[in-house]
Design an enzyme around this catalytic site. Structure first.
Site, PDB file in Angstrom:
ATOM      1  N   ASP A  74       0.821  -1.218   0.000  1.00 28.48           N
ATOM      2  CA  ASP A  74       0.000   0.000   0.000  1.00 28.48           C
ATOM      3  C   ASP A  74       0.849   1.260   0.000  1.00 28.48           C
ATOM      4  O   ASP A  74       2.067   1.203   0.192  1.00 28.48           O
ATOM      5  CB  ASP A  74      -0.982  -0.005   1.191  1.00 28.48           C
ATOM      6  CG  ASP A  74      -0.313  -0.360   2.520  1.00 28.48           C
ATOM      7  OD1 ASP A  74       0.924  -0.351   2.591  1.00 28.48           O
ATOM      8  OD2 ASP A  74      -1.040  -0.645   3.483  1.00 28.48           O
ATOM      9  N   ASN A 140      -7.701  -2.256  14.092  1.00 28.86           N
ATOM     10  CA  ASN A 140      -9.098  -2.519  13.719  1.00 28.86           C
ATOM     11  C   ASN A 140      -9.194  -3.713  12.770  1.00 28.86           C
ATOM     12  O   ASN A 140     -10.217  -3.918  12.134  1.00 28.86           O
ATOM     13  CB  ASN A 140      -9.725  -1.268  13.080  1.00 28.86           C
ATOM     14  CG  ASN A 140      -9.008  -0.853  11.804  1.00 28.86           C
ATOM     15  OD1 ASN A 140      -8.069  -1.517  11.356  1.00 28.86           O
ATOM     16  ND2 ASN A 140      -9.453   0.247  11.205  1.00 28.86           N
ATOM     17  N   HIS A 142      -7.342  -4.173  10.044  1.00 30.20           N
ATOM     18  CA  HIS A 142      -7.028  -3.945   8.632  1.00 30.20           C
ATOM     19  C   HIS A 142      -5.761  -4.699   8.223  1.00 30.20           C
ATOM     20  O   HIS A 142      -4.860  -4.926   9.022  1.00 30.20           O
ATOM     21  CB  HIS A 142      -6.975  -2.456   8.265  1.00 30.20           C
ATOM     22  CG  HIS A 142      -5.806  -1.660   8.748  1.00 30.20           C
ATOM     23  ND1 HIS A 142      -5.949  -0.380   9.258  1.00 30.20           N
ATOM     24  CD2 HIS A 142      -4.486  -1.906   8.787  1.00 30.20           C
ATOM     25  CE1 HIS A 142      -4.764   0.095   9.566  1.00 30.20           C
ATOM     26  NE2 HIS A 142      -3.856  -0.809   9.306  1.00 30.20           N
ATOM     27  N   GLU A 147      -9.588  -1.483   5.119  1.00 30.89           N
ATOM     28  CA  GLU A 147     -10.239  -1.138   6.375  1.00 30.89           C
ATOM     29  C   GLU A 147     -11.501  -1.988   6.560  1.00 30.89           C
ATOM     30  O   GLU A 147     -11.975  -2.625   5.616  1.00 30.89           O
ATOM     31  CB  GLU A 147     -10.630   0.353   6.350  1.00 30.89           C
ATOM     32  CG  GLU A 147      -9.441   1.306   6.210  1.00 30.89           C
ATOM     33  CD  GLU A 147      -8.656   1.504   7.508  1.00 30.89           C
ATOM     34  OE1 GLU A 147      -8.691   0.633   8.402  1.00 30.89           O
ATOM     35  OE2 GLU A 147      -7.982   2.551   7.614  1.00 30.89           O
TER      36      GLU A 147
HETATM   37  C1  GLP Z   1      -0.393   0.385   8.602  1.00 33.15           C
HETATM   38  C2  GLP Z   1      -0.203  -0.326   7.255  1.00 33.15           C
HETATM   39  C3  GLP Z   1      -0.418  -1.785   7.399  1.00 33.15           C
HETATM   40  C4  GLP Z   1       0.219  -2.221   8.690  1.00 33.15           C
HETATM   41  C5  GLP Z   1      -0.597  -1.722   9.843  1.00 33.15           C
HETATM   42  C6  GLP Z   1       0.012  -1.934  11.203  1.00 33.15           C
HETATM   43  O1  GLP Z   1      -1.135   1.523   8.509  1.00 33.15           O
HETATM   44  N1  GLP Z   1      -0.980   0.176   6.168  1.00 33.15           N
HETATM   45  O2  GLP Z   1       0.108  -2.469   6.279  1.00 33.15           O
HETATM   46  O3  GLP Z   1       0.265  -3.629   8.774  1.00 33.15           O
HETATM   47  O4  GLP Z   1      -0.992  -0.384   9.621  1.00 33.15           O
HETATM   48  O5  GLP Z   1       1.053  -1.053  11.428  1.00 33.15           O
HETATM   49  P1  GLP Z   1       2.038  -1.147  12.678  1.00 33.15           P
HETATM   50  O6  GLP Z   1       2.963  -2.284  12.407  1.00 33.15           O
HETATM   51  O7  GLP Z   1       2.740   0.173  12.715  1.00 33.15           O
HETATM   52  O8  GLP Z   1       1.209  -1.396  13.879  1.00 33.15           O
END
Ligand code: GLP
Length: 251
Positions: A74, A140, A142, A147
């Site tokens: 992403d 959440n 995702h 989302e």
């Molecule tokens: C982000 C990314 C995801 C990631 C998630 C968790 O916003 N878009 O690909 O897995 O949220 O992030 P973190 O590892 O900082 O908790």
């Protein structure tokens, strides 16, 4: 979980660092066994230790990334190409610029083109599909930026970010900067097309979403729950993230 649901392989480590090192070892083993592997890569705080260990494997143990093709999950919309808060900048900072990766084989979706989704899907297909997809999980549920509400048949597309996601991710932007409202992300179907998936979850903030994803109903309200339908998912987590997993899943 119904009896026909494939059981994910679950590895629980005492600390996040051990979980990160284990994921890096798995990716490293994949690249050593098949140097031209197509990998799906992820960003987020959870992955920083994975990339740190991969860089160490490159430096100290000769792991090469020269043959690797990668597709990131992403990217934010509306950022300039070299914005330090972009996922592209993250990947260069934590991995791409520190190893022998071939820049012509590294792909991130383009957050500034409404038509980029179809082209991204086509390039994944042209590369032969993703052998091993690395995934984190949002608080959440995702995955990528899919989302809650994301359908199982979704493909790479522009999505609106949940307010909670924007609040959490504000930490990755300069104080006072506006977090983008939109992002481009591989879809649920894109992710599920990967032949193998490693989900890394660390920290207590992930425990609730993770337990629901692994043992609750498969439904768009928790996008990570769709991973229950994939035959080859490995969940790697620390004790804090694993705390609410049902005992029968932990084996
Ligand atoms: C982000 C990314 C995801 C990631 C998630 C968790 O916003 N878009 O690909 O897995 O949220 O992030 P973190 O590892 O900082 O908790």
């Amino acid at each position: 979980m119904s009896s026909s649901t494939p059981m994910p392989e679950i590895r629980v480590f005492p600390t996040a660092e051990e979980a990160e090192i284990s994921v890096a070892a798995e990716l490293g083993a994949q690249l050593r066994a098949a140097p031209a592997s197509v990998l799906g890569l992820a960003t987020g705080n959870s992955m920083i230790g994975v990339y740190r260990e991969l860089v160490r494997l490159h430096r100290d143990e000769g792991l090469s990334f020269a043959g690797m093709t990668s597709f990131n999950l992403d990217e934010y919309c509306g950022l300039v190409a070299d914005d330090p808060s972009s996922f592209a900048a993250y990947m260069h900072l934590h991995l791409f610029d520190l190893v022998d990766a071939d820049t012509s084989k590294l792909h991130l979706p383009d957050g500034n083109s409404a038509e980029a989704g179809a082209a991204y899907e086509a390039s994944i297909t042209a590369a032969g599909g993703i052998e091993l997809q690395l995934l984190g999980i949002g608080r959440n549920g995702h995955i990528g930026f899919n989302e809650p509400g994301s359908p199982q048949n979704s493909r790479t597309r522009i999505v609106e970010l949940a307010q909670r996601t924007r609040e959490v991710n504000a930490a990755d932007f300069p104080p006072g900067a506006e977090v983008p409202h939109h992002a481009v992300t591989m879809g649920i179907a894109t992710i599920l097309d990967s032949r193998r998936i490693i989900l890394l979850a660390t920290g207590a903030a992930k425990a609730e979403a993770l337990a629901d994803a692994m043992s609750g109903a498969v439904r768009p309200e928790n996008p990570a729950s769709f991973l229950q339908t994939h035959p080859r998912v490995t969940l790697v987590c620390d004790e804090a993230a694993a705390a609410l997993l049902p005992a029968q899943l932990r084996g």
